[in-house]
Design a protein around this motif. Structure first.
Motif, PDB file in Angstrom:
ATOM      1  N   VAL A  64      79.729 -11.008 -42.481  1.00 43.42           N
ATOM      2  CA  VAL A  64      80.776  -9.833 -42.273  1.00 43.42           C
ATOM      3  C   VAL A  64      79.772  -8.725 -41.266  1.00 43.42           C
ATOM      4  O   VAL A  64      80.158  -7.234 -41.463  1.00 43.42           O
ATOM      5  CB  VAL A  64      80.998  -8.960 -43.271  1.00 43.42           C
ATOM      6  N   THR A  65      79.056  -8.824 -40.336  1.00 47.95           N
ATOM      7  CA  THR A  65      78.350  -8.117 -39.909  1.00 47.95           C
ATOM      8  C   THR A  65      79.280  -7.723 -38.809  1.00 47.95           C
ATOM      9  O   THR A  65      80.696  -8.166 -38.576  1.00 47.95           O
ATOM     10  CB  THR A  65      77.303  -8.736 -38.630  1.00 47.95           C
ATOM     11  N   GLY A  93      84.969  -4.041 -35.053  1.00 47.71           N
ATOM     12  CA  GLY A  93      85.315  -5.322 -35.718  1.00 47.71           C
ATOM     13  C   GLY A  93      84.325  -6.155 -36.649  1.00 47.71           C
ATOM     14  O   GLY A  93      83.404  -5.926 -36.347  1.00 47.71           O
ATOM     15  N   VAL A  94      84.925  -7.309 -36.969  1.00 46.52           N
ATOM     16  CA  VAL A  94      84.200  -8.347 -37.454  1.00 46.52           C
ATOM     17  C   VAL A  94      83.682  -9.298 -36.609  1.00 46.52           C
ATOM     18  O   VAL A  94      83.812 -10.174 -36.246  1.00 46.52           O
ATOM     19  CB  VAL A  94      84.092  -9.201 -38.817  1.00 46.52           C
ATOM     20  N   GLN A  95      81.747  -9.169 -36.293  1.00 43.26           N
ATOM     21  CA  GLN A  95      81.465 -10.214 -35.879  1.00 43.26           C
ATOM     22  C   GLN A  95      82.057 -11.758 -35.722  1.00 43.26           C
ATOM     23  O   GLN A  95      81.946 -11.877 -34.383  1.00 43.26           O
ATOM     24  CB  GLN A  95      79.751  -9.701 -35.477  1.00 43.26           C
ATOM     25  N   SER A  96      81.819 -12.715 -36.990  1.00 44.10           N
ATOM     26  CA  SER A  96      82.497 -13.593 -36.405  1.00 44.10           C
ATOM     27  C   SER A  96      83.174 -14.025 -36.485  1.00 44.10           C
ATOM     28  O   SER A  96      83.712 -14.512 -35.892  1.00 44.10           O
ATOM     29  CB  SER A  96      81.705 -13.889 -38.301  1.00 44.10           C
ATOM     30  N   VAL A  97      84.597 -12.934 -36.903  1.00 42.02           N
ATOM     31  CA  VAL A  97      85.901 -13.333 -36.644  1.00 42.02           C
ATOM     32  C   VAL A  97      86.309 -13.095 -34.440  1.00 42.02           C
ATOM     33  O   VAL A  97      86.824 -14.271 -34.280  1.00 42.02           O
ATOM     34  CB  VAL A  97      86.985 -11.871 -36.683  1.00 42.02           C
ATOM     35  N   GLU A  98      85.481 -11.757 -34.305  1.00 45.66           N
ATOM     36  CA  GLU A  98      85.149 -12.116 -33.137  1.00 45.66           C
ATOM     37  C   GLU A  98      84.811 -13.735 -32.543  1.00 45.66           C
ATOM     38  O   GLU A  98      85.259 -14.051 -31.607  1.00 45.66           O
ATOM     39  CB  GLU A  98      84.451 -10.790 -32.310  1.00 45.66           C
ATOM     40  N   LEU A 133      86.172 -18.599 -29.469  1.00 44.76           N
ATOM     41  CA  LEU A 133      85.278 -20.600 -29.371  1.00 44.76           C
ATOM     42  C   LEU A 133      86.948 -20.679 -29.021  1.00 44.76           C
ATOM     43  O   LEU A 133      87.452 -21.520 -28.264  1.00 44.76           O
ATOM     44  CB  LEU A 133      85.115 -20.866 -30.912  1.00 44.76           C
ATOM     45  N   LEU A 134      88.097 -20.312 -29.999  1.00 46.33           N
ATOM     46  CA  LEU A 134      89.787 -21.025 -29.750  1.00 46.33           C
ATOM     47  C   LEU A 134      89.994 -20.283 -28.466  1.00 46.33           C
ATOM     48  O   LEU A 134      90.398 -21.017 -27.706  1.00 46.33           O
ATOM     49  CB  LEU A 134      90.021 -19.565 -30.798  1.00 46.33           C
ATOM     50  N   GLN A 135      89.612 -19.065 -28.067  1.00 47.89           N
ATOM     51  CA  GLN A 135      89.863 -18.515 -26.225  1.00 47.89           C
ATOM     52  C   GLN A 135      89.074 -19.732 -24.703  1.00 47.89           C
ATOM     53  O   GLN A 135      89.696 -20.030 -24.211  1.00 47.89           O
ATOM     54  CB  GLN A 135      90.026 -16.908 -25.966  1.00 47.89           C
ATOM     55  N   LEU A 177      80.864 -21.499 -37.626  1.00 46.85           N
ATOM     56  CA  LEU A 177      82.410 -21.525 -37.163  1.00 46.85           C
ATOM     57  C   LEU A 177      83.131 -22.250 -37.171  1.00 46.85           C
ATOM     58  O   LEU A 177      84.870 -22.009 -37.363  1.00 46.85           O
ATOM     59  CB  LEU A 177      82.573 -20.898 -35.655  1.00 46.85           C
ATOM     60  N   LEU A 178      82.721 -23.399 -36.474  1.00 44.65           N
ATOM     61  CA  LEU A 178      84.308 -24.496 -36.079  1.00 44.65           C
ATOM     62  C   LEU A 178      84.091 -25.003 -37.170  1.00 44.65           C
ATOM     63  O   LEU A 178      85.063 -25.739 -38.140  1.00 44.65           O
ATOM     64  CB  LEU A 178      82.869 -25.800 -35.036  1.00 44.65           C
ATOM     65  N   ARG A 179      83.031 -25.236 -38.444  1.00 47.26           N
ATOM     66  CA  ARG A 179      83.112 -26.161 -39.974  1.00 47.26           C
ATOM     67  C   ARG A 179      83.901 -25.209 -40.306  1.00 47.26           C
ATOM     68  O   ARG A 179      85.792 -26.238 -41.160  1.00 47.26           O
ATOM     69  CB  ARG A 179      81.896 -26.153 -40.340  1.00 47.26           C
ATOM     70  N   THR A 180      84.346 -23.962 -40.696  1.00 52.30           N
ATOM     71  CA  THR A 180      85.460 -23.492 -40.608  1.00 52.30           C
ATOM     72  C   THR A 180      86.912 -23.225 -40.039  1.00 52.30           C
ATOM     73  O   THR A 180      87.632 -23.714 -40.587  1.00 52.30           O
ATOM     74  CB  THR A 180      85.109 -21.641 -41.276  1.00 52.30           C
ATOM     75  N   LEU A 181      87.390 -23.475 -38.977  1.00 49.44           N
ATOM     76  CA  LEU A 181      87.837 -23.662 -37.793  1.00 49.44           C
ATOM     77  C   LEU A 181      88.564 -24.842 -37.555  1.00 49.44           C
ATOM     78  O   LEU A 181      89.801 -25.026 -38.168  1.00 49.44           O
ATOM     79  CB  LEU A 181      87.752 -23.460 -36.526  1.00 49.44           C
TER      80      LEU A 181
END
Length: 254
Positions: free
Chosen positions: A5-6, A12-17, A22-24, A52-56
């Motif tokens: 939750v950095t 903002g939350v860095q991992s979400v950004e 990556l999606l963009q 990140l990709l593993r979660t997405l």
């Protein structure tokens, strides 16, 4: 398990950004990408990208191909459909203003899965008018809205899309040659609007402008019988269409 939750300096939350970054990146490419390519474009480390990709992938927002490349997943379609339906409802008063000003039918369309899908339609009050069914899908190359959106993709991405879909003729006026379409899209990009010269339906003419910066690509158009959609009406339609498109762009990015 420790949750990442950095926060960024903006709160903002860095991992979400980073996930959305990556999606963009994937959305901007016309082919699947590997981790090395994603790292080169995004500047993120391969380890971060793998996590990140593993979660997405687990959530369905990214799909993994057999050769260890990644592309946007089908779960995004559901999100897009909900977002565009809300946008269609919000934009309807803007489309109604354009129809009242010009007296011809007005449409809002998006580019989804390589096709044009109509999100909203305001029919003209005139007895002889065009009618577009909301939710209907048509090829991009034979429509004004499609050409307006293709011109925003750039030549390489537009050619790639047309290679995937082909360019079948809807009428005798449809542009079916890739090089001729590339020249047409270049002209559309220069002047800021596209014209459908009976390319999708005989007797129907359309003028369309892109909603700049919209994701997915969007466009608004005025269409009607060729006898009424004269060169003069095309010239008059550009400004109100661009005003509506600017308002939609502001809402879509809010």
């Amino acid at each position: 398990m420790t949750e990442d939750v950095t926060t960024t300096r903006a709160g903002g939350v860095q991992s979400v950004e980073r996930a959305f970054e990556l999606l963009q990146v994937l959305a901007a490419r016309d082919r699947p990408m590997g981790v090395t390519d994603l790292a080169g474009v995004s500047g993120l480390s391969p380890g971060t990208i793998h996590r990140l990709l593993r979660t997405l992938v687990d959530l369905g927002y990214v799909r993994q191909d057999g050769n260890r490349t990644y592309a946007l997943g089908h779960a995004l379609i559901r999100l897009g459909e909900r977002a565009t339906s809300g946008l269609a409802a919000w934009s309807r008063p803007l489309l109604e203003e354009v129809m009242a000003d010009l007296g011809e039918s007005v449409n809002l369309a998006a580019l989804e899965n390589d096709q044009v899908v109509y999100l909203a339609h305001v029919p003209s009050f005139q007895s002889m008018r065009t009618f577009t069914e909301v939710g209907s899908r048509v090829p991009a190359h034979s429509t004004g809205v499609g050409k307006a959106m293709l011109a925003q993709l750039g030549e390489r991405a537009a050619r790639s899309l047309l290679d995937r879909t082909g360019m079948p003729p809807a009428t005798g006026c449809t542009i079916t040659d890739p090089d001729a379409m590339a020249a047409e899209l270049s002209a559309v990009a220069r002047r800021g609007y596209a014209v459908d010269e009976e390319e999708q339906e005989v007797g129907v003419r359309c003028v369309a402008v892109p909603v700049l910066g919209a994701v997915p690509p969007l466009a608004v158009s005025v269409s009607g019988p060729r006898a009424r959609v004269t060169d003069d009406l095309v010239a008059r339609a550009v400004a109100p269409l661009q005003a509506a498109a600017a308002a939609i762009a502001a809402e879509a990015s809010a």
